[in-house]
Motif scaffolding. Structure first.
Motif, PDB file in Angstrom:
ATOM      1  N   LEU A 256      -8.196   6.404  -0.615  1.00 53.91           N
ATOM      2  CA  LEU A 256      -8.312   6.908  -1.987  1.00 53.91           C
ATOM      3  C   LEU A 256      -7.101   7.757  -2.353  1.00 53.91           C
ATOM      4  CD1 LEU A 256     -12.097   7.874  -2.113  1.00 53.91           C
ATOM      5  CD2 LEU A 256     -10.982   6.047  -3.401  1.00 53.91           C
ATOM      6  N   TYR A 257      -6.671   8.597  -1.431  1.00 53.82           N
ATOM      7  CA  TYR A 257      -5.481   9.418  -1.681  1.00 53.82           C
ATOM      8  C   TYR A 257      -4.265   8.530  -1.910  1.00 53.82           C
ATOM      9  CZ  TYR A 257      -1.545  12.524  -0.875  1.00 53.82           C
ATOM     10  OH  TYR A 257      -0.363  13.202  -0.998  1.00 53.82           O
ATOM     11  N   LEU A 258      -4.118   7.501  -1.076  1.00 55.50           N
ATOM     12  CA  LEU A 258      -2.969   6.603  -1.198  1.00 55.50           C
ATOM     13  C   LEU A 258      -2.977   5.875  -2.544  1.00 55.50           C
ATOM     14  CD1 LEU A 258      -0.548   5.128   0.224  1.00 55.50           C
ATOM     15  CD2 LEU A 258      -2.219   3.376   0.844  1.00 55.50           C
ATOM     16  N   ILE A 259      -4.134   5.335  -2.923  1.00 59.07           N
ATOM     17  CA  ILE A 259      -4.237   4.536  -4.143  1.00 59.07           C
ATOM     18  C   ILE A 259      -3.947   5.361  -5.388  1.00 59.07           C
ATOM     19  CG2 ILE A 259      -5.882   3.282  -5.609  1.00 59.07           C
ATOM     20  CD1 ILE A 259      -7.183   2.271  -2.994  1.00 59.07           C
ATOM     21  N   PHE A 260      -4.379   6.619  -5.380  1.00 62.84           N
ATOM     22  CA  PHE A 260      -4.217   7.458  -6.570  1.00 62.84           C
ATOM     23  C   PHE A 260      -3.013   8.392  -6.487  1.00 62.84           C
ATOM     24  CE2 PHE A 260      -8.738   6.313  -6.715  1.00 62.84           C
ATOM     25  CZ  PHE A 260      -8.801   5.808  -8.004  1.00 62.84           C
ATOM     26  N   PRO A 274      -4.671  -6.895  -2.886  1.00 62.70           N
ATOM     27  CA  PRO A 274      -5.813  -7.468  -2.164  1.00 62.70           C
ATOM     28  C   PRO A 274      -6.578  -6.432  -1.346  1.00 62.70           C
ATOM     29  CG  PRO A 274      -3.877  -8.862  -1.915  1.00 62.70           C
ATOM     30  CD  PRO A 274      -3.406  -7.584  -2.545  1.00 62.70           C
ATOM     31  N   LEU A 275      -5.857  -5.513  -0.696  1.00 61.53           N
ATOM     32  CA  LEU A 275      -6.527  -4.492   0.110  1.00 61.53           C
ATOM     33  C   LEU A 275      -7.358  -3.558  -0.767  1.00 61.53           C
ATOM     34  CD1 LEU A 275      -3.682  -3.524   2.618  1.00 61.53           C
ATOM     35  CD2 LEU A 275      -5.692  -4.940   3.083  1.00 61.53           C
ATOM     36  N   ALA A 276      -6.799  -3.145  -1.891  1.00 63.94           N
ATOM     37  CA  ALA A 276      -7.536  -2.277  -2.815  1.00 63.94           C
ATOM     38  C   ALA A 276      -8.744  -3.001  -3.399  1.00 63.94           C
ATOM     39  CB  ALA A 276      -6.605  -1.800  -3.930  1.00 63.94           C
ATOM     40  N   THR A 277      -8.613  -4.299  -3.612  1.00 60.38           N
ATOM     41  CA  THR A 277      -9.734  -5.097  -4.118  1.00 60.38           C
ATOM     42  C   THR A 277     -10.876  -5.119  -3.116  1.00 60.38           C
ATOM     43  OG1 THR A 277      -8.249  -6.504  -5.425  1.00 60.38           O
ATOM     44  CG2 THR A 277     -10.435  -7.388  -4.922  1.00 60.38           C
ATOM     45  N   GLY A 278     -10.547  -5.301  -1.844  1.00 58.89           N
ATOM     46  CA  GLY A 278     -11.575  -5.278  -0.808  1.00 58.89           C
ATOM     47  C   GLY A 278     -12.285  -3.946  -0.744  1.00 58.89           C
ATOM     48  N   PHE A 279     -11.539  -2.879  -0.891  1.00 56.61           N
ATOM     49  CA  PHE A 279     -12.117  -1.532  -0.900  1.00 56.61           C
ATOM     50  C   PHE A 279     -13.040  -1.362  -2.103  1.00 56.61           C
ATOM     51  CE2 PHE A 279     -10.925   3.285  -1.017  1.00 56.61           C
ATOM     52  CZ  PHE A 279     -12.182   3.603  -0.511  1.00 56.61           C
ATOM     53  N   VAL A 309      -6.229  -0.503   7.057  1.00 61.67           N
ATOM     54  CA  VAL A 309      -4.833  -0.881   6.801  1.00 61.67           C
ATOM     55  C   VAL A 309      -4.203   0.055   5.773  1.00 61.67           C
ATOM     56  CG1 VAL A 309      -3.273  -2.731   6.123  1.00 61.67           C
ATOM     57  CG2 VAL A 309      -5.409  -3.279   7.320  1.00 61.67           C
ATOM     58  N   LEU A 310      -4.928   0.315   4.676  1.00 62.60           N
ATOM     59  CA  LEU A 310      -4.396   1.192   3.628  1.00 62.60           C
ATOM     60  C   LEU A 310      -4.072   2.577   4.175  1.00 62.60           C
ATOM     61  CD1 LEU A 310      -6.719   0.277   0.615  1.00 62.60           C
ATOM     62  CD2 LEU A 310      -4.249  -0.089   0.735  1.00 62.60           C
ATOM     63  N   SER A 311      -5.019   3.157   4.904  1.00 61.60           N
ATOM     64  CA  SER A 311      -4.788   4.499   5.445  1.00 61.60           C
ATOM     65  C   SER A 311      -3.674   4.486   6.471  1.00 61.60           C
ATOM     66  CB  SER A 311      -6.075   5.046   6.070  1.00 61.60           C
ATOM     67  OG  SER A 311      -6.521   4.224   7.143  1.00 61.60           O
ATOM     68  N   GLY A 312      -3.455   3.313   7.081  1.00 61.72           N
ATOM     69  CA  GLY A 312      -2.385   3.209   8.062  1.00 61.72           C
ATOM     70  C   GLY A 312      -1.011   3.457   7.481  1.00 61.72           C
ATOM     71  N   TYR A 313      -0.834   3.128   6.208  1.00 59.60           N
ATOM     72  CA  TYR A 313       0.460   3.377   5.575  1.00 59.60           C
ATOM     73  C   TYR A 313       0.738   4.873   5.463  1.00 59.60           C
ATOM     74  CZ  TYR A 313       1.135  -1.521   4.399  1.00 59.60           C
ATOM     75  OH  TYR A 313       1.339  -2.872   4.473  1.00 59.60           O
ATOM     76  N   LEU A 314      -0.297   5.663   5.204  1.00 62.47           N
ATOM     77  CA  LEU A 314      -0.123   7.119   5.182  1.00 62.47           C
ATOM     78  C   LEU A 314       0.177   7.648   6.576  1.00 62.47           C
ATOM     79  CD1 LEU A 314      -2.845   8.579   2.772  1.00 62.47           C
ATOM     80  CD2 LEU A 314      -0.366   8.636   2.509  1.00 62.47           C
ATOM     81  N   ILE A 315      -0.560   7.138   7.545  1.00 61.14           N
ATOM     82  CA  ILE A 315      -0.362   7.597   8.925  1.00 61.14           C
ATOM     83  C   ILE A 315       1.049   7.271   9.391  1.00 61.14           C
ATOM     84  CG2 ILE A 315      -1.092   7.207  11.320  1.00 61.14           C
ATOM     85  CD1 ILE A 315      -3.940   6.735  10.182  1.00 61.14           C
ATOM     86  N   GLN A 316       1.517   6.071   9.079  1.00 61.82           N
ATOM     87  CA  GLN A 316       2.874   5.702   9.487  1.00 61.82           C
ATOM     88  C   GLN A 316       3.911   6.542   8.759  1.00 61.82           C
ATOM     89  OE1 GLN A 316       4.026   2.053  11.182  1.00 61.82           O
ATOM     90  NE2 GLN A 316       5.131   1.459   9.342  1.00 61.82           N
TER      91      GLN A 316
END
Length: 331
Positions: A256-260, A274-279, A309-316
């Motif tokens: 949610l933090y990443l998307i917004f 696609p990832l946000a759609t799944g969420f 996967v989405l949260s992984g972008y923040l972690i990386q």
């Protein structure tokens, strides 16, 4: 990633899920909060025994549980009691799904350190602990969903279709992959053939659902029908909110933090959409469950196929910033 690290992650998955194996009682007062064995689990146990030859149980099987034959069918071939067999199938399916999640993270270019962190967050989570081996079949659903996701993003269409068809026989909520698929093909392909690729899975889902519901053994009742009474009941339950929050977990909050936030601009739209759609559709599935089922975190667990996967972008990003700090001041 070395084999020993993958083995460690699978062992960790087993360890996290063991405390709830076969609906094992929890320490008080947690056990009072959890309650007794759910009706769903009893239905799946009966379904296993039906596949083992006890056809007299057909009068006790009800929809939608009898529309989910694959896990009970596979469990019927194991030499254990019904509940144990279901949970072993769940563990195996989720373990295989974990390997495909690893492969997907590699495909998206995550560093090994970030991949390990992502997978540990996926494993050390409320839904893995609470639902994997408690007799529900949702862990098998998540495992198959992770496999389907991998083949979709890899554009291995035939394997995507085959794994999707298998998923339909696990649980009808595999339908969540269809909007993800549509957004993926709209974002990643420009050919006219993309519409055929989108229509075929949709038609296959409709045909298979009709087939399963026609052939499924049941006494004619369908337990969960949308109603205001179910909605009011779910809103009155503290567990409805608690399991939602716990299941949303770290992956959901970070996503949610990443998307917004502006950080989403660092991710290609071909991947992000696609990832946000799944969420999004996982959340919508949970909202639907408020009206049509005993709502809890299981309906939101499908989001982990996308939020991990989405949260992984923040972690990386955090890892890269740490490395940049080290390079700046120590080199």
């Amino acid at each position: 990633m070395k084999l020993n690290k993958l083995i460690f992650l699978i062992l960790l998955l087993i360890i996290i899920s063991l405390p709830r194996f076969n609906w094992r009682p929890l320490p008080e007062p947690l056990n009072k909060f959890v309650g007794g064995k759910p009706f769903d689990v009893e239905q799946y146990e009966k379904y296993v025994e039906y596949f083992r030859g006890n056809t007299n149980l057909v009068s006790e099987l009800e929809g939608p549980f009898s529309y989910r034959p694959l896990v009970p069918f596979l469990a019927s071939y194991l030499p254990f009691d019904a509940l144990t067999s279901i949970n072993l199938i769940n563990l195996f399916s989720l373990s295989i799904g974990l390997l495909y999640l690893y492969k997907l993270l590699v495909k998206f270019g995550f560093q090994e350190k970030s991949i390990i962190i992502n997978l540990i967050i996926f494993i050390v989570s409320f839904p893995v602990f609470y639902y994997t081996t408690s007799g529900y079949i949702d862990a098998s659903l998540i495992g198959v969903l992770l496999i389907i996701n991998y083949y979709l993003f890899q554009k291995q269409y035939l394997k995507f279709i085959v794994s999707f068809l298998l998923g339909i026989f696990v649980k009808e909520t595999i339908v969540i992959i269809l909007p993800v698929m549509v957004i993926f093909f709209m974002s990643n392909e420009n050919s006219k053939g993309r519409f055929i690729k989108m229509i075929l899975p949709i038609l296959s889902y409709i045909a298979m659902i009709i087939l399963v519901r026609t052939l499924a053994p049941q006494k004619g009742n369908y337990v969960w029908k949308p109603s205001i009474e179910i909605f009011v009941y779910n809103l009155s339950r503290f567990k409805t909110y608690l399991t939602f929050i716990f299941t949303l977990g770290i992956p959901g909050i970070l996503s949610l933090y990443l998307i917004f936030s502006a950080k989403r601009k660092n991710i290609s739209k071909d991947i992000l959409l696609p990832l946000a759609t799944g969420f999004l559709f996982s959340i919508l599935l949970w909202i639907y469950s408020l009206f049509a089922a005993y709502s809890d975190g299981r309906q939101l667990w499908t989001s982990y196929a996308y939020t991990t996967v989405l949260s992984g972008y923040l972690i990386q990003s955090v890892n890269n910033n740490q490395f940049s700090f080290i390079k700046k001041y120590f080199t």
